[in-house]
Design a protein around this motif. Structure first.
Motif, PDB file in Angstrom:
ATOM      1  N   UNK A 179       0.766  -1.232   0.000  1.00  0.00           N
ATOM      2  CA  UNK A 179       0.000   0.000   0.000  1.00  0.00           C
ATOM      3  C   UNK A 179       0.799   1.285   0.000  1.00  0.00           C
ATOM      4  N   UNK A 180       1.839   1.353   0.824  1.00  0.00           N
ATOM      5  CA  UNK A 180       2.599   2.600   0.941  1.00  0.00           C
ATOM      6  C   UNK A 180       3.308   2.902  -0.378  1.00  0.00           C
ATOM      7  N   UNK A 181       3.902   1.905  -0.979  1.00  0.00           N
ATOM      8  CA  UNK A 181       4.580   2.115  -2.260  1.00  0.00           C
ATOM      9  C   UNK A 181       3.577   2.453  -3.362  1.00  0.00           C
ATOM     10  N   UNK A 182       2.385   1.881  -3.284  1.00  0.00           N
ATOM     11  CA  UNK A 182       1.359   2.188  -4.280  1.00  0.00           C
ATOM     12  C   UNK A 182       1.010   3.672  -4.274  1.00  0.00           C
ATOM     13  N   UNK A 183       0.717   4.214  -3.096  1.00  0.00           N
ATOM     14  CA  UNK A 183       0.371   5.626  -3.003  1.00  0.00           C
ATOM     15  C   UNK A 183       1.539   6.541  -3.299  1.00  0.00           C
ATOM     16  N   UNK A 184       2.695   6.194  -2.763  1.00  0.00           N
ATOM     17  CA  UNK A 184       3.891   7.003  -2.972  1.00  0.00           C
ATOM     18  C   UNK A 184       4.243   7.069  -4.454  1.00  0.00           C
ATOM     19  N   UNK A 185       4.247   5.910  -5.106  1.00  0.00           N
ATOM     20  CA  UNK A 185       4.604   5.859  -6.522  1.00  0.00           C
ATOM     21  C   UNK A 185       3.583   6.538  -7.407  1.00  0.00           C
ATOM     22  N   UNK A 186       2.302   6.472  -7.021  1.00  0.00           N
ATOM     23  CA  UNK A 186       1.275   7.152  -7.807  1.00  0.00           C
ATOM     24  C   UNK A 186       1.572   8.638  -7.911  1.00  0.00           C
ATOM     25  N   UNK A 187       2.095   9.214  -6.825  1.00  0.00           N
ATOM     26  CA  UNK A 187       2.459  10.633  -6.847  1.00  0.00           C
ATOM     27  C   UNK A 187       3.799  10.857  -7.540  1.00  0.00           C
ATOM     28  N   UNK A 188       4.827  10.147  -7.088  1.00  0.00           N
ATOM     29  CA  UNK A 188       6.179  10.421  -7.589  1.00  0.00           C
ATOM     30  C   UNK A 188       6.385   9.967  -9.032  1.00  0.00           C
ATOM     31  N   UNK A 189       5.772   8.840  -9.410  1.00  0.00           N
ATOM     32  CA  UNK A 189       6.033   8.265 -10.734  1.00  0.00           C
ATOM     33  C   UNK A 189       4.997   8.620 -11.789  1.00  0.00           C
ATOM     34  N   UNK A 190       3.776   8.959 -11.364  1.00  0.00           N
ATOM     35  CA  UNK A 190       2.698   9.180 -12.328  1.00  0.00           C
ATOM     36  C   UNK A 190       2.207  10.628 -12.300  1.00  0.00           C
ATOM     37  N   UNK A 191       1.767  11.100 -11.141  1.00  0.00           N
ATOM     38  CA  UNK A 191       1.300  12.488 -11.052  1.00  0.00           C
ATOM     39  C   UNK A 191       2.459  13.465 -11.246  1.00  0.00           C
ATOM     40  N   UNK A 192       3.605  13.163 -10.641  1.00  0.00           N
ATOM     41  CA  UNK A 192       4.827  13.973 -10.773  1.00  0.00           C
ATOM     42  C   UNK A 192       4.578  15.472 -10.571  1.00  0.00           C
ATOM     43  N   UNK A 193       4.045  15.842  -9.401  1.00  0.00           N
ATOM     44  CA  UNK A 193       3.810  17.267  -9.163  1.00  0.00           C
ATOM     45  C   UNK A 193       5.138  18.036  -9.076  1.00  0.00           C
ATOM     46  N   UNK A 194       5.144  19.232  -9.627  1.00  0.00           N
ATOM     47  CA  UNK A 194       6.335  20.070  -9.572  1.00  0.00           C
ATOM     48  C   UNK A 194       6.396  20.781  -8.220  1.00  0.00           C
ATOM     49  N   UNK A 303     -10.304  20.223 -23.155  1.00  0.00           N
ATOM     50  CA  UNK A 303      -9.763  21.416 -22.510  1.00  0.00           C
ATOM     51  C   UNK A 303      -8.414  21.172 -21.838  1.00  0.00           C
ATOM     52  N   UNK A 304      -7.820  20.028 -22.119  1.00  0.00           N
ATOM     53  CA  UNK A 304      -6.443  19.814 -21.693  1.00  0.00           C
ATOM     54  C   UNK A 304      -6.239  19.095 -20.380  1.00  0.00           C
ATOM     55  N   UNK A 305      -7.303  18.526 -19.836  1.00  0.00           N
ATOM     56  CA  UNK A 305      -7.129  17.731 -18.616  1.00  0.00           C
ATOM     57  C   UNK A 305      -6.712  16.313 -19.003  1.00  0.00           C
ATOM     58  N   UNK A 306      -5.906  15.685 -18.157  1.00  0.00           N
ATOM     59  CA  UNK A 306      -5.413  14.325 -18.423  1.00  0.00           C
ATOM     60  C   UNK A 306      -5.832  13.389 -17.297  1.00  0.00           C
ATOM     61  N   UNK A 307      -6.236  12.181 -17.656  1.00  0.00           N
ATOM     62  CA  UNK A 307      -6.613  11.145 -16.689  1.00  0.00           C
ATOM     63  C   UNK A 307      -5.704   9.944 -16.894  1.00  0.00           C
ATOM     64  N   UNK A 308      -5.084   9.498 -15.816  1.00  0.00           N
ATOM     65  CA  UNK A 308      -4.204   8.326 -15.880  1.00  0.00           C
ATOM     66  C   UNK A 308      -4.576   7.331 -14.790  1.00  0.00           C
ATOM     67  N   UNK A 309      -4.209   6.094 -15.027  1.00  0.00           N
ATOM     68  CA  UNK A 309      -4.352   5.071 -14.001  1.00  0.00           C
ATOM     69  C   UNK A 309      -2.974   4.549 -13.637  1.00  0.00           C
ATOM     70  N   UNK A 310      -2.890   3.852 -12.505  1.00  0.00           N
ATOM     71  CA  UNK A 310      -1.610   3.284 -12.105  1.00  0.00           C
ATOM     72  C   UNK A 310      -1.837   1.987 -11.341  1.00  0.00           C
ATOM     73  N   UNK A 311      -0.882   1.099 -11.431  1.00  0.00           N
ATOM     74  CA  UNK A 311      -0.892  -0.154 -10.676  1.00  0.00           C
ATOM     75  C   UNK A 311       0.403  -0.210  -9.871  1.00  0.00           C
ATOM     76  N   UNK A 312       0.283  -0.400  -8.568  1.00  0.00           N
ATOM     77  CA  UNK A 312       1.441  -0.477  -7.666  1.00  0.00           C
ATOM     78  C   UNK A 312       2.377   0.729  -7.859  1.00  0.00           C
ATOM     79  N   UNK A 313       1.780   1.904  -8.098  1.00  0.00           N
ATOM     80  CA  UNK A 313       2.572   3.118  -8.208  1.00  0.00           C
ATOM     81  C   UNK A 313       3.565   3.121  -9.349  1.00  0.00           C
ATOM     82  N   UNK A 314       3.314   2.274 -10.354  1.00  0.00           N
ATOM     83  CA  UNK A 314       4.209   2.126 -11.508  1.00  0.00           C
ATOM     84  C   UNK A 314       5.608   1.631 -11.135  1.00  0.00           C
ATOM     85  N   UNK A 315       5.754   1.067  -9.944  1.00  0.00           N
ATOM     86  CA  UNK A 315       7.051   0.489  -9.554  1.00  0.00           C
ATOM     87  C   UNK A 315       7.198  -0.915 -10.130  1.00  0.00           C
TER      88      UNK A 315
END
Length: 370
Positions: A179-194, A303-315
């Protein structure tokens, strides 16, 4: 080579005999690892909501008797034929999904969905011969997610075993195997907020709070959720209009990134519609009901919005998880705050009580009582 290599090991395991009934500590026989398999001595394991979901057996195929558990840390006891990358004594995390290294997904930099070892909730046996490595008086006991960590010893496919830094405390990093890696990776690997961006997280269980942790590490300026470094919290019950409109009003048109970690399809729609037009990105992390339908107006995409999915935070488990452990060792990642309870193996059913009552995030179960 360990003294038990090649032999059947008798040990304790918490067996789920039927849906929703307390687990029973039994003496089980654990067969030696076969081709491309590893036998692991489990020292610590944690309870994840997925274990509870399949223990309750609501809406899926019930498969009992079964040894649940898939967040864990342990030490390699012995290895089967063909295993070259691991040896007895290595510290490892067994993982519910795998990395064979040979399929198209494993060779792609864009996917972690291994053809051979991706999650299979219905399979209760090993891949090599279609048999279980667990038994009681000759009666097979089914595996769970290829890991079955509610046992002092378990057998796992080599592609689902991650070798980690031996200095890493297994009672902490064991929770990084799901679980922790799933949520962490969803942000760091997929959402990639600046750095300085705005992030909204829907759902504040362990996965959602790990997504918040990823936003904190990324340097987000506003994190809209509840705690763990969050700057603001919004309760949909406090507002008459849709939550996506509330968030858009709060953030001058929408957040830069959002992550949905509940599995509720309405929350998924809200997460997508609350991101800013032009550059907003929403990431779906939660697993919906199989018949759920996602509905939104196509203009939201135009209008330029993007929707993505992820599995295990893309790790990719074997390739990437060692670096997540190092983030913890380097004090970049906080793990202790996710561990709200610890119990000895004999009291494993207390972990289920804590989760069912909503009293904690992760309960670590100690199998090593020495």
């Amino acid at each position: 080579m360990s003294s038990t290599a090649g032999q059947v090991i008798r040990c304790k395991a918490a067996v789920a005999w039927e849906a929703g009934k307390p687990l029973v500590i039994e003496e089980v026989e654990v067969a030696p690892p076969q081709v491309d398999e590893v036998r692991i001595r489990i020292l610590y394991t944690a309870l994840c909501h997925t274990d509870v979901f399949f223990w309750e057996a609501k809406g899926q195929n019930p498969l009992f008797p079964r040894i649940l558990g898939h967040e864990a840390g342990g030490i390699v006891e012995s290895v089967g034929e063909g295993v070259k990358d691991l040896k007895p004594g290595d510290h490892v995390l067994p993982v519910f999904t795998g990395e064979c290294g040979e399929c198209a997904h494993c060779k792609s930099e864009e996917s972690n969905l291994c053809d051979l070892l991706r999650i299979n909730t219905d399979r209760g046996v090993m891949l090599s011969d279609g048999k279980s490595r667990f038994s009681i008086n000759g009666k097979p006991i089914y595996h769970f997610l290829g890991t079955s960590s509610f046992s002092e010893y378990t057998v796992v496919h080599i592609g689902c075993v991650v070798k980690i830094n031996p200095l890493a405390p297994l009672d902490k990093v064991c929770i990084l195997s799901c679980g922790i890696s799933t949520g962490l990776g969803a942000t760091l690997n997929v959402a990639k907020p600046k750095k300085g961006s705005t992030v909204a997280v829907f759902g504040l269980g362990a996965v959602g709070l790990a997504a918040v942790e990823g936003a904190r590490i990324s340097g987000a300026s506003r994190i809209i959720a509840k705690k763990f470094g969050v700057t603001e919290f919004v309760n949909p019950k406090d507002h008459k209009k849709p939550i996506q409109e509330v968030i858009a009003d709060m953030t001058d048109g929408g957040v830069d990134r959002s992550l949905e970690c509940t599995g509720n399809v309405e929350a998924m729609i809200s997460a997508f519609e609350c991101v800013h037009d032009g550059w907003g990105l929403a990431v779906i992390v939660g697993v919906p009901q199989k018949d759920a339908v996602f509905k939104t107006q196509p203009v939201n995409f135009l209008n330029g919005r993007t929707l993505k999915g992820t599995f295990f935070g893309n790790y990719k488990p074997r390739s990437d998880l060692p670096s997540v452990v190092e983030k913890y060792m380097n004090k970049e990642l906080e793990v202790e705050k996710f561990i709200t309870h610890q119990v000895p193996f004999a009291e494993i059913n207390k972990a289920f009580e804590y989760m069912l009552k909503g009293e904690g995030l992760r309960c670590v179960i100690r199998l090593d009582e020495e």
